[in-house]
Design an enzyme around this catalytic site. Structure first.
Site, PDB file in Angstrom:
ATOM      1  N   ASP A  28      -9.452  -2.655  -9.671  1.00 48.56           N
ATOM      2  CA  ASP A  28      -8.988  -1.473  -8.927  1.00 48.56           C
ATOM      3  C   ASP A  28      -8.470  -1.569  -7.806  1.00 48.56           C
ATOM      4  O   ASP A  28      -8.605  -0.877  -6.797  1.00 48.56           O
ATOM      5  CB  ASP A  28     -10.502  -0.668  -8.616  1.00 48.56           C
ATOM      6  CG  ASP A  28     -11.458  -0.596  -9.901  1.00 48.56           C
ATOM      7  OD1 ASP A  28     -11.112  -0.665 -10.943  1.00 48.56           O
ATOM      8  OD2 ASP A  28     -12.897  -0.888  -9.403  1.00 48.56           O
ATOM      9  N   GLU A 185      -9.476   8.761 -15.368  1.00 45.66           N
ATOM     10  CA  GLU A 185     -10.228   8.118 -14.291  1.00 45.66           C
ATOM     11  C   GLU A 185      -9.003   7.445 -13.225  1.00 45.66           C
ATOM     12  O   GLU A 185      -7.799   7.399 -13.749  1.00 45.66           O
ATOM     13  CB  GLU A 185     -11.270   7.260 -14.141  1.00 45.66           C
ATOM     14  CG  GLU A 185     -10.704   5.911 -14.922  1.00 45.66           C
ATOM     15  CD  GLU A 185     -11.837   5.069 -15.499  1.00 45.66           C
ATOM     16  OE1 GLU A 185     -13.185   5.725 -15.370  1.00 45.66           O
ATOM     17  OE2 GLU A 185     -11.705   4.039 -15.962  1.00 45.66           O
TER      18      GLU A 185
HETATM   19  C1  6LW Z   1     -13.710   2.263 -11.795  1.00 44.25           C
HETATM   20  C2  6LW Z   1     -12.992   2.936 -12.774  1.00 44.25           C
HETATM   21  C3  6LW Z   1     -12.529   1.635 -13.369  1.00 44.25           C
HETATM   22  O1  6LW Z   1     -14.475   3.239 -10.930  1.00 44.25           O
HETATM   23  O2  6LW Z   1     -13.860   0.936 -13.634  1.00 44.25           O
HETATM   24  O3  6LW Z   1     -11.046   0.479 -14.625  1.00 44.25           O
HETATM   25  C4  6LW Z   1     -14.653   1.475 -12.460  1.00 44.25           C
HETATM   26  N1  6LW Z   1     -11.599   1.423 -14.062  1.00 44.25           N
HETATM   27  O4  6LW Z   1     -11.874   3.631 -12.461  1.00 44.25           O
HETATM   28  C5  6LW Z   1     -15.326   0.383 -11.822  1.00 44.25           C
HETATM   29  O5  6LW Z   1     -14.546  -0.670 -11.368  1.00 44.25           O
END
Ligand code: 6LW
Length: 510
Positions: A28, A185
């Site tokens: 991230d 996300e």
């Molecule tokens: C994070 C989400 C994700 O909050 O995995 O790969 C989760 N993306 O955006 C935890 O890293």
């Protein structure tokens, strides 16, 4: 933010570089630039201190300069916080002369938290809580008039006062990503040229992961999706870097654009096991018709090959001669001077046991991320007053260790609910060197071959290394254990007090 118009055809010069630029469990990534300096932060989950902070001048060579959350007042992780809870998905920005960091703390009493500093090496402020901002993956963006927008996974947005944490109005839905794709996300919102760009991850953080983008004329939308979405994904491909997603953009002083993102390097047969967690990669970005186009993650490689060369990581020896531990060292959930100190025996790290094994969430552990597919770790332990050892940890249910105490060494394995002593040997009393060697699978014996093997052993008095146990690495992989983290190698105490004179970590990838 931008002194370059995205439709102006600016072309980044990717040159050559080796990915991942920050190997090992560094997921991230979020990046910002101030002058010639780049800063980057990553998730840290159940580890303390939290949110590693890196600095670079060229986007390729990164040095860890600290951990943003290094005090319990910033990171109060309850002992029952499970692995892969804790700190998720930071966003780092520079605005109005200050650095701003926003994270989600996933645990009882957690939520979205905001921190500031003028020096990213620290100290960072205590948290400002954002009770009106729901969900994970918070982003920060400021409008020209100083309005601050916090955008979260979903994708939804709330106007906030970043100084007080107050939010204004309910979350407003901005975009759901590509119809049919799961988990929109990791939003990041940018003003670039005439548009506001909303970059997101979608498809989930596993093999389906990807990056998509939309744009609009205001930070609140409406947003028009890029016709070329996803602008980055390796899903369904042979590419040796998989799960690519969760990206952030940055512009270099020369006007070129770059993306940092997470990806994994699965090894072995089917389904492919990744053991280092999600790592930080770099990709060049160009602009075509006002949309970002992501270049190759391996610009110096004509075709995918294995193993990939990782970014440079110096061999690391720590003699524990400093009063404070270097920033690469992490512990589980907290680290108190009572249980972990270099002041008790000069030049040694002393650990005082709390839990009696690595299965327990309050075990006293000090480790660093495994950053190479092939590597070797050694430590000189004095177990005269207790019991402890050297471990490779994926989470509390998945770890291998070589442990010394009471005149013996033994190899222990915990795989899910099963715990076993793999081998043991009587050794002369006194300090001894424990070691772990990780060897990636080079030739697949069959489709079920694991990603690597781990050999755990100790040095004989004549310096030869005796392997006590060799174990299949797949059981310390994310595909087996689940969750969001990667391997961490380190020292622990399981009884009384144990002292460590030094710790060596050597990456052996070509
Ligand atoms: C994070 C989400 C994700 O909050 O995995 O790969 C989760 N993306 O955006 C935890 O890293």
């Amino acid at each position: 933010m931008s002194d370059i118009h995205p439709t102006g055809g600016a072309v980044a010069n990717p040159g050559t570089f080796a990915n991942p630029v920050i190997p090992g469990f560094h997921s991230d990534p979020s990046i910002c630039r101030v002058g010639d300096d780049y800063y980057l932060v990553c998730s840290s989950f159940e580890y303390f201190p939290g949110v590693p902070v890196f600095h670079s001048r060229d986007l390729v060579h990164w040095t860890q300069i600290g951990n943003a959350l290094d005090r319990p007042s910033q990171l109060p992780l309850p002992t029952d916080t499970p692995s892969s809870a804790g700190i998720y998905a930071p966003t780092l920005r520079h605005h109005d002369g200050r650095f701003w960091l926003i994270v989600t703390l996933v645990c009882e009493g957690g939520g979205n938290l905001l921190f500031t500093t003028t020096d990213p090496a620290g100290p960072w402020s205590d948290p400002v809580r954002l009770p009106g901002v729901p969900g994970i993956d918070p982003d920060l963006a400021w409008d020209e008039d100083g309005t601050c927008w916090c955008t979260v996974a979903g994708v939804a947005q709330v106007r906030i006062d970043p100084h007080t944490g107050e939010s204004f109005g309910p979350p407003h839905r901005l975009w759901s990503g590509t119809p049919g794709a799961k988990a929109p996300e990791a939003p990041h919102l940018y003003r670039i040229g005439d548009h506001w760009y909303l970059l997101i991850a979608e498809g989930g953080t596993e093999r389906g992961h990807g990056v998509s983008v939309a744009r609009g004329s205001t930070p609140t939308g409406p947003f028009e999706p890029c016709p070329a979405n996803p602008i980055l994904t390796h899903r369904g491909s042979e590419h040796p870097i998989q799960n690519t997603g969760h990206a952030d953009l940055v512009q270099a002083p020369d006007g070129s654009w770059w993306m940092v993102l997470l990806g994994v390097r699965p090894g072995g047969g089917t389904p492919g096991w990744h053991v280092l967690g999600r790592e930080t990669f770099l990709a060049p970005v160009t602009w075509v018709d006002g949309w970002p186009v992501v270049g190759d993650l391996e610009p110096d490689m004509p075709a995918p090959a294995w193993p990939l060369r990782p970014g440079p990581v110096e061999p690391h020896r720590d003699d524990f001669d400093l009063s404070a531990l270097q920033p690469c060292w992490v512990s589980l959930r907290d680290r108190s001077a009572r249980h972990c100190t270099t002041k008790e025996r000069a030049g040694w790290l002393t650990l005082h046991a709390r839990g009696s094994s690595l299965d327990e969430p309050d075990v006293v552990f000090v480790g660093r991320r495994q950053q190479h597919l092939s590597c070797r770790a050694r430590t000189l332990i004095d177990p005269a007053e207790g019991r402890g050892g050297l471990a490779v940890r994926l989470d509390e249910d998945h770890h291998y260790e070589i442990e010394a105490g009471s005149g013996e060494v033994r190899v222990l394995a915990r795989i899910g609910p099963l715990r076993t002593v793999v081998a043991s040997r009587t050794v002369p009393a006194g300090p001894l060197v424990l070691g772990i060697e990780v060897t990636p699978t080079q030739t697949l014996r069959d489709a079920r071959s694991g990603p690597d093997t781990l050999s755990l052993g100790f040095e004989e008095p004549d310096g030869t290394f005796t392997v006590l146990g060799t174990l299949d690495g797949r059981y310390l992989s994310t595909e087996v254990a689940g969750g969001f983290t990667g391997r961490v190698i380190g020292m622990y105490a399981s009884g009384g007090a144990v002292h460590f004179d030094w710790f060596d970590y050597e990456g052996l990838d070509d």
